[in-house]
Design a protein around this motif. Structure first.
Motif, PDB file in Angstrom:
ATOM      1  N   ILE A  98       0.864  -1.178   0.000  1.00 23.66           N
ATOM      2  CA  ILE A  98       0.000   0.000   0.000  1.00 23.66           C
ATOM      3  C   ILE A  98       0.902   1.229   0.000  1.00 23.66           C
ATOM      4  O   ILE A  98       1.593   1.501   0.977  1.00 23.66           O
ATOM      5  CB  ILE A  98      -0.944  -0.023   1.227  1.00 23.66           C
ATOM      6  CG1 ILE A  98      -1.921  -1.196   1.088  1.00 23.66           C
ATOM      7  CG2 ILE A  98      -1.689   1.292   1.367  1.00 23.66           C
ATOM      8  CD1 ILE A  98      -2.778  -1.447   2.303  1.00 23.66           C
ATOM      9  N   ASP A  99       0.888   1.978  -1.111  1.00 22.28           N
ATOM     10  CA  ASP A  99       1.891   3.027  -1.304  1.00 22.28           C
ATOM     11  C   ASP A  99       1.339   4.437  -1.436  1.00 22.28           C
ATOM     12  O   ASP A  99       2.104   5.392  -1.522  1.00 22.28           O
ATOM     13  CB  ASP A  99       2.748   2.698  -2.534  1.00 22.28           C
ATOM     14  CG  ASP A  99       3.553   1.418  -2.342  1.00 22.28           C
ATOM     15  OD1 ASP A  99       4.129   1.252  -1.254  1.00 22.28           O
ATOM     16  OD2 ASP A  99       3.589   0.593  -3.269  1.00 22.28           O
ATOM     17  N   THR A 100      -0.003   4.577  -1.481  1.00 21.36           N
ATOM     18  CA  THR A 100      -0.600   5.915  -1.531  1.00 21.36           C
ATOM     19  C   THR A 100      -1.755   5.982  -0.541  1.00 21.36           C
ATOM     20  O   THR A 100      -2.280   4.954  -0.107  1.00 21.36           O
ATOM     21  CB  THR A 100      -1.141   6.253  -2.933  1.00 21.36           C
ATOM     22  OG1 THR A 100      -2.276   5.419  -3.206  1.00 21.36           O
ATOM     23  CG2 THR A 100      -0.066   6.056  -4.004  1.00 21.36           C
ATOM     24  N   LEU A 101      -2.157   7.196  -0.215  1.00 23.27           N
ATOM     25  CA  LEU A 101      -3.276   7.370   0.702  1.00 23.27           C
ATOM     26  C   LEU A 101      -4.562   6.799   0.106  1.00 23.27           C
ATOM     27  O   LEU A 101      -5.390   6.228   0.815  1.00 23.27           O
ATOM     28  CB  LEU A 101      -3.441   8.857   1.044  1.00 23.27           C
ATOM     29  CG  LEU A 101      -4.252   9.203   2.307  1.00 23.27           C
ATOM     30  CD1 LEU A 101      -3.708   8.481   3.531  1.00 23.27           C
ATOM     31  CD2 LEU A 101      -4.265  10.708   2.530  1.00 23.27           C
ATOM     32  N   ASP A 102      -4.708   6.935  -1.193  1.00 28.15           N
ATOM     33  CA  ASP A 102      -5.880   6.347  -1.861  1.00 28.15           C
ATOM     34  C   ASP A 102      -5.865   4.830  -1.749  1.00 28.15           C
ATOM     35  O   ASP A 102      -6.912   4.193  -1.555  1.00 28.15           O
ATOM     36  CB  ASP A 102      -5.927   6.768  -3.332  1.00 28.15           C
ATOM     37  CG  ASP A 102      -6.376   8.215  -3.502  1.00 28.15           C
ATOM     38  OD1 ASP A 102      -6.992   8.748  -2.558  1.00 28.15           O
ATOM     39  OD2 ASP A 102      -6.092   8.810  -4.567  1.00 28.15           O
ATOM     40  N   ASP A 103      -4.666   4.235  -1.879  1.00 25.67           N
ATOM     41  CA  ASP A 103      -4.537   2.770  -1.696  1.00 25.67           C
ATOM     42  C   ASP A 103      -4.984   2.366  -0.297  1.00 25.67           C
ATOM     43  O   ASP A 103      -5.667   1.358  -0.115  1.00 25.67           O
ATOM     44  CB  ASP A 103      -3.078   2.323  -1.882  1.00 25.67           C
ATOM     45  CG  ASP A 103      -2.628   2.368  -3.330  1.00 25.67           C
ATOM     46  OD1 ASP A 103      -3.491   2.498  -4.215  1.00 25.67           O
ATOM     47  OD2 ASP A 103      -1.406   2.281  -3.558  1.00 25.67           O
ATOM     48  N   LEU A 104      -4.579   3.173   0.691  1.00 28.00           N
ATOM     49  CA  LEU A 104      -4.921   2.862   2.083  1.00 28.00           C
ATOM     50  C   LEU A 104      -6.433   2.954   2.297  1.00 28.00           C
ATOM     51  O   LEU A 104      -7.035   2.079   2.935  1.00 28.00           O
ATOM     52  CB  LEU A 104      -4.185   3.813   3.026  1.00 28.00           C
ATOM     53  CG  LEU A 104      -4.446   3.626   4.524  1.00 28.00           C
ATOM     54  CD1 LEU A 104      -4.104   2.211   4.971  1.00 28.00           C
ATOM     55  CD2 LEU A 104      -3.646   4.646   5.342  1.00 28.00           C
ATOM     56  N   LYS A 105      -7.055   3.992   1.746  1.00 31.28           N
ATOM     57  CA  LYS A 105      -8.508   4.142   1.883  1.00 31.28           C
ATOM     58  C   LYS A 105      -9.244   2.996   1.179  1.00 31.28           C
ATOM     59  O   LYS A 105     -10.240   2.471   1.703  1.00 31.28           O
ATOM     60  CB  LYS A 105      -8.948   5.488   1.306  1.00 31.28           C
ATOM     61  CG  LYS A 105      -8.485   6.680   2.134  1.00 31.28           C
ATOM     62  CD  LYS A 105      -8.850   7.992   1.443  1.00 31.28           C
ATOM     63  CE  LYS A 105      -8.355   9.182   2.245  1.00 31.28           C
ATOM     64  NZ  LYS A 105      -8.627  10.468   1.541  1.00 31.28           N
ATOM     65  N   ALA A 106      -8.741   2.592   0.020  1.00 33.43           N
ATOM     66  CA  ALA A 106      -9.356   1.473  -0.704  1.00 33.43           C
ATOM     67  C   ALA A 106      -9.207   0.179   0.090  1.00 33.43           C
ATOM     68  O   ALA A 106     -10.131  -0.647   0.138  1.00 33.43           O
ATOM     69  CB  ALA A 106      -8.713   1.329  -2.081  1.00 33.43           C
ATOM     70  N   HIS A 107      -8.048   0.018   0.737  1.00 35.62           N
ATOM     71  CA  HIS A 107      -7.798  -1.157   1.589  1.00 35.62           C
ATOM     72  C   HIS A 107      -8.806  -1.209   2.736  1.00 35.62           C
ATOM     73  O   HIS A 107      -9.388  -2.261   3.024  1.00 35.62           O
ATOM     74  CB  HIS A 107      -6.369  -1.090   2.128  1.00 35.62           C
ATOM     75  CG  HIS A 107      -6.093  -2.001   3.281  1.00 35.62           C
ATOM     76  ND1 HIS A 107      -6.080  -3.372   3.168  1.00 35.62           N
ATOM     77  CD2 HIS A 107      -5.825  -1.719   4.597  1.00 35.62           C
ATOM     78  CE1 HIS A 107      -5.814  -3.911   4.350  1.00 35.62           C
ATOM     79  NE2 HIS A 107      -5.656  -2.933   5.229  1.00 35.62           N
ATOM     80  N   ILE A 108      -9.042  -0.066   3.359  1.00 37.19           N
ATOM     81  CA  ILE A 108      -9.999   0.002   4.474  1.00 37.19           C
ATOM     82  C   ILE A 108     -11.407  -0.346   3.985  1.00 37.19           C
ATOM     83  O   ILE A 108     -12.123  -1.130   4.626  1.00 37.19           O
ATOM     84  CB  ILE A 108      -9.970   1.402   5.121  1.00 37.19           C
ATOM     85  CG1 ILE A 108      -8.612   1.651   5.785  1.00 37.19           C
ATOM     86  CG2 ILE A 108     -11.094   1.561   6.149  1.00 37.19           C
ATOM     87  CD1 ILE A 108      -8.365   3.098   6.181  1.00 37.19           C
TER      88      ILE A 108
END
Length: 477
Positions: free
Chosen positions: A401-411
């Protein structure tokens, strides 16, 4: 209530039903019931062995700390001010100086060190205190976050930075061993970011544990204080070269948060699961069937109880009138490691039935072999629990997970698929702005900068700038 439906509610209900704690009339404080306190006693016994092996002795300091002591170290008072309860009067008489209920004892012990340390021959000066401390928490959770809790706090003074840093890391290593080998809780070792650093420390190091719901618990911290507190409290000594210099100090602690971590790491839908190292009841003996008509059953179990006690095994004999089903459930709930059942047919066959808490099947064991079997079963359980927890952690670590958008999508994905968000390894540019944005938009906080990151991250998750550090982040208790 199940772990999957509401993990926190499962936790609260389980620790009360299992009689580890009770709520007190004082908001934010709990009563440690005997089983709950015994868990802490076993941790104390284990850590005291380390202290003695290192030549560190236990002492005790007053709970009340003068306000003027806090004012001597600006970062320290700023960090703790919102949580400090104060004593301002006795009877109808106002005190000349307000006294704080200790949140930690750096100031009180620093004052004592100033009197006790005069020469390089006095160093290192190393003591530990087992005590209660107060931090007026607004949001509480038994064992994990309460207004009053129990802990140990070590405080040391050294001749130079190198020796002080060695002590800081030596203790952190022991905390990791205590958690992993003794409590079967795998931990992540690393350095705290500046915003998460202990108030007044130069560097703070931590061990972080992942709970079954993927959230983090800070399981222990060790701080290198530099000469900050020595300067504030005039802890100076005469060197071999006849110069007066400030000592380098450390402080370090683990608390009853470990009990919460223990329960949240190993507990299951049936209740508590404890490694035998700390379990208040390692073995429970239980007569089953029409045992009252056959006195030989209770005689045999009583003999086993005596034999186990002689070997130092914590054993209980449940000969209550409750039904077998009720007793099975009760001792599963309370986390007894082994349940040994004996009924008329078992006695006739020269055997008992054994259920190991973390394994699903019961098994028959010959009476002639039961003592050896119990020794082996207890020895095998703690490493097995650690291995299971490590495997679960690996499943819930996210390294891509390398971007804030990736993190939000992960959540979002975890919520939809009913998965835990776990620990996420990210790149961090070293700014507090980045940390604050991550927390504000996702609820994740930096846990630590790991000593042994599985991969090195090169880009900051928020800014896209080159990363200065690789950091674990997670939601936390």
């Amino acid at each position: 209530m199940t772990q999957k439906n509401d993990f926190t509610e499962w936790y609260i209900q389980t620790i009360q039903k299992a009689e580890l704690m009770a709520y007190s009339p004082v908001k934010g404080s709990i009563i440690f019931r005997p089983d709950g306190f015994e868990l802490w006693e076993h941790i104390q016994e284990e850590f005291n062995q380390f202290l003695k092996s290192e030549g560190i002795r236990n002492a005790y300091f007053p709970m009340l700390i003068p306000q003027s002591f806090f004012m001597k170290e600006a970062d320290h008072i700023e960090g703790f001010a919102p949580e400090l309860p104060w004593v301002t009067e006795v009877g109808n008489e106002k005190l000349e100086e307000p006294l704080a209920l200790r949140p930690t004892s750096e100031t009180m012990i620093g004052s004592a060190f100033s009197d006790w340390i005069n020469s390089y021959r006095d160093l290192p000066y190393e003591i530990n205190q087992w005590a209660n401390v107060f931090r007026w928490e607004k949001k509480t959770l038994p064992f994990l976050r309460t207004s009053e809790f129990l802990w140990q706090e070590g405080h040391t003074a050294h001749d130079g930075e190198e020796d002080a840093r060695k002590r800081t890391m030596r203790v952190l290593d022991e905390y990791a061993r205590l958690c992993e080998e003794f409590l079967a809780i795998p931990v992540y070792r690393g350095q705290k970011t500046p915003s998460e650093r202990f108030a007044g420390a130069v560097d703070t190091y931590s061990i972080e544990a992942m709970m079954k719901d993927g959230k983090a618990v800070q399981a222990g911290t060790s701080h290198y204080m530099g000469t900050k507190f020595a300067e504030a409290f005039d802890i100076t000594y005469l060197t071999k070269e006849n110069k007066h210099v400030h000592a380098h100090t450390t402080s370090w602690g683990v608390s009853t948060r470990l009990l919460g971590a223990l329960i949240m790491t190993h507990g299951d839908e049936n209740g508590l699961v404890f490694p035998p190292t700390v379990a208040p009841t390692q073995v429970v003996l239980m007569p089953v069937g029409p045992w009252k008509k056959n006195p030989a059953i209770l005689e045999k179990l009583s003999a086993l109880q005596a034999a186990f006690k002689t070997k130092g095994i914590r054993v209980r004999l449940d000969d209550s009138d409750n039904s077998p089903g009720f007793k099975f459930n009760e001792w599963e709930l309370k986390g007894a490691c082994l349940r040994i059942e004996c009924g008329p047919r078992d006695l006739e066959n020269g055997q008992v039935m054994v259920k190991i808490r973390d394994l699903s099947e019961k098994q028959a064991v010959a009476l002639a072999e039961i003592e050896a079997f119990v020794d082996e079963a207890l020895a095998a359980m703690t490493p097995r629990l650690l291995a299971a927890a490590k495997e679960r952690n690996r499943t819930n670590e996210y390294l891509d997970i390398d971007t804030l958008d990736d993190l939000k999508a992960h959540i979002d994905t975890c919520q939809k698929e009913d998965k835990v968000t776990g620990f996420v390894l990210i790149g961090w540019d070293g700014t507090e702005e980045t940390e604050a944005k991550i927390k504000e938009e996702t609820g994740f906080t930096t846990r630590n900068i790991p000593f042994d990151a599985p991969v090195e991250k090169t880009v900051d998750i928020v800014s896209g700038k080159p990363a200065k550090h690789t950091v674990w982040i997670a939601r936390a208790y």
